[in-house]
Write an enzyme that holds these catalytic residues in place. Structure first.
Site, short mmCIF file in Angstrom:
data_model
loop_
_atom_site.label_atom_id
_atom_site.label_comp_id
_atom_site.label_asym_id
_atom_site.label_seq_id
_atom_site.Cartn_x
_atom_site.Cartn_y
_atom_site.Cartn_z
N SER A 15 24.82 -9.75 -52.99
CA SER A 15 25.29 -10.33 -51.73
C SER A 15 24.37 -9.92 -50.59
O SER A 15 23.50 -9.06 -50.74
CB SER A 15 26.72 -9.88 -51.42
OG SER A 15 26.77 -8.47 -51.21
N GLY A 16 24.56 -10.54 -49.45
CA GLY A 16 23.90 -10.15 -48.22
C GLY A 16 22.39 -10.14 -48.30
O GLY A 16 21.75 -11.04 -48.84
N ASP A 36 23.48 -4.57 -59.21
CA ASP A 36 24.60 -4.39 -58.28
C ASP A 36 25.76 -3.79 -59.05
O ASP A 36 25.88 -3.97 -60.26
CB ASP A 36 25.01 -5.75 -57.68
CG ASP A 36 25.73 -5.61 -56.35
OD1 ASP A 36 25.16 -6.01 -55.33
OD2 ASP A 36 26.88 -5.09 -56.33
N ASP A 57 25.69 1.62 -60.75
CA ASP A 57 26.19 2.44 -59.65
C ASP A 57 25.03 3.34 -59.26
O ASP A 57 24.68 4.28 -59.98
CB ASP A 57 27.40 3.27 -60.10
CG ASP A 57 27.94 4.17 -59.00
OD1 ASP A 57 27.30 4.26 -57.93
OD2 ASP A 57 28.99 4.80 -59.21
N TYR A 156 26.83 7.70 -42.20
CA TYR A 156 25.93 6.56 -42.44
C TYR A 156 24.58 6.81 -41.79
O TYR A 156 23.52 6.61 -42.40
CB TYR A 156 26.58 5.29 -41.90
CG TYR A 156 25.79 4.03 -42.12
CD1 TYR A 156 25.90 3.31 -43.30
CD2 TYR A 156 24.94 3.54 -41.13
CE1 TYR A 156 25.17 2.14 -43.50
CE2 TYR A 156 24.21 2.38 -41.32
CZ TYR A 156 24.34 1.68 -42.51
OH TYR A 156 23.62 0.52 -42.69
N PRO A 192 28.27 -9.19 -45.61
CA PRO A 192 29.64 -8.75 -45.90
C PRO A 192 29.94 -7.34 -45.41
O PRO A 192 31.09 -7.04 -45.06
CB PRO A 192 29.71 -8.83 -47.43
CG PRO A 192 28.74 -9.91 -47.79
CD PRO A 192 27.62 -9.76 -46.81
#
Length: 251
Positions: A15-16, A36, A57, A156, A192
């Site tokens: 995604s993204g 992913d 992961d 983050y 997302p």
């Protein structure tokens, strides 16, 4: 077709920014491993572009090592790694502001493991394969928060700051061996991960107005930079930290 005969691994490819980059690499002729933790999403993108899906992961070194082994076994080489997989500040992966005093230990550990350790492990296992093959390119995906002081989202920001520092030292360590390592620092991009921040039209407009270009970015704009950095057009770019933020960091 700059990547005809080349093999590319993209993490967070379902995604993204990762999906957009997978599609652009494939359009340029690459064999793409779409990696992913969303196995169904990876399979969907791989099916669309004629690539190979891989469920991973990135917080687990054994799975990252298996991902690199898969790419080399399936396609015989590894030329490019786009370390793109990342999460925001919540268990859902979406972005949420939180100071260090409001960040539980398990959230801190998870964010550092995925956003920083995951990229480090990708580099650890990709670099020997690239050196053996005569060279390659690694693009790490950080954040504008890594180079500008933005209140909140402390875990983050710490993880992405680590990605910037990691990029620099790897570029120095491995440039002579033919492996270029560069870093993209996106601003607010419609993905997302930030869907919860931009779903309200007024909030989206406010975020856009905060940049000199008066809009937020889209995933294709990150993909084009990643593909450029991986290409021979960027053959003398190594250790670069490139903001892609509409000019926000220039304010």
């Amino acid at each position: 077709m700059r990547f005809q005969g080349r093999v590319v691994v993209v993490t967070g490819g379902a995604s993204g920014q990762g999906e957009a980059t997978c599609r652009l690499f494939a359009a340029e002729g690459a064999q793409v491993v779409v990696a992913d933790w969303n196995a169904d999403g990876a399979a969907r993108v791989a099916r669309d572009i004629g690539g190979a899906p891989f469920a991973v992961d990135v917080a687990k070194e054994s799975e990252v090592a298996a991902m690199i082994d898969f790419a080399c076994t399936r396609f015989g080489r590894l030329d490019v790694l786009f370390n793109n997989a990342g999460v925001g500040h919540s268990a859902t992966g979406q972005f949420r502001m939180a100071s260090i005093v409001d960040t539980p230990e398990d959230a801190w550990d998870s964010i550092i493991a995925i956003n920083l350790k995951g990229q480090a492990m990708g580099c650890k296992h990709a670099i020997p394969r690239m050196v053996a093959g005569g060279g390659g390119a690694i693009i790490n995906n950080a954040s504008i928060m890594a180079i500008a002081g933005v209140p909140g989202a402390d875990a983050y920001t710490a993880a992405k700051g680590g990605v910037v520092a990691l990029t620099r030292v790897l570029a120095v360590d491995w440039g002579a061996k033919g492996v270029r390592v560069n870093c993209i620092c996106p601003g607010t991009i419609a993905t997302p991960m930030v869907g919860n921040l931009i779903e309200d039209p007024e909030a989206r407009q406010r975020l856009g107005e905060s940049t000199p270009m008066k809009r937020i970015g889209d995933s294709d704009e990150i993909a084009r930079v990643a593909v450029f950095l991986a290409s021979s057009d960027a053959s003398y770019i190594n250790g670069a930290i490139i903001p892609v933020d509409g000019g926000w960091s220039a304010l």
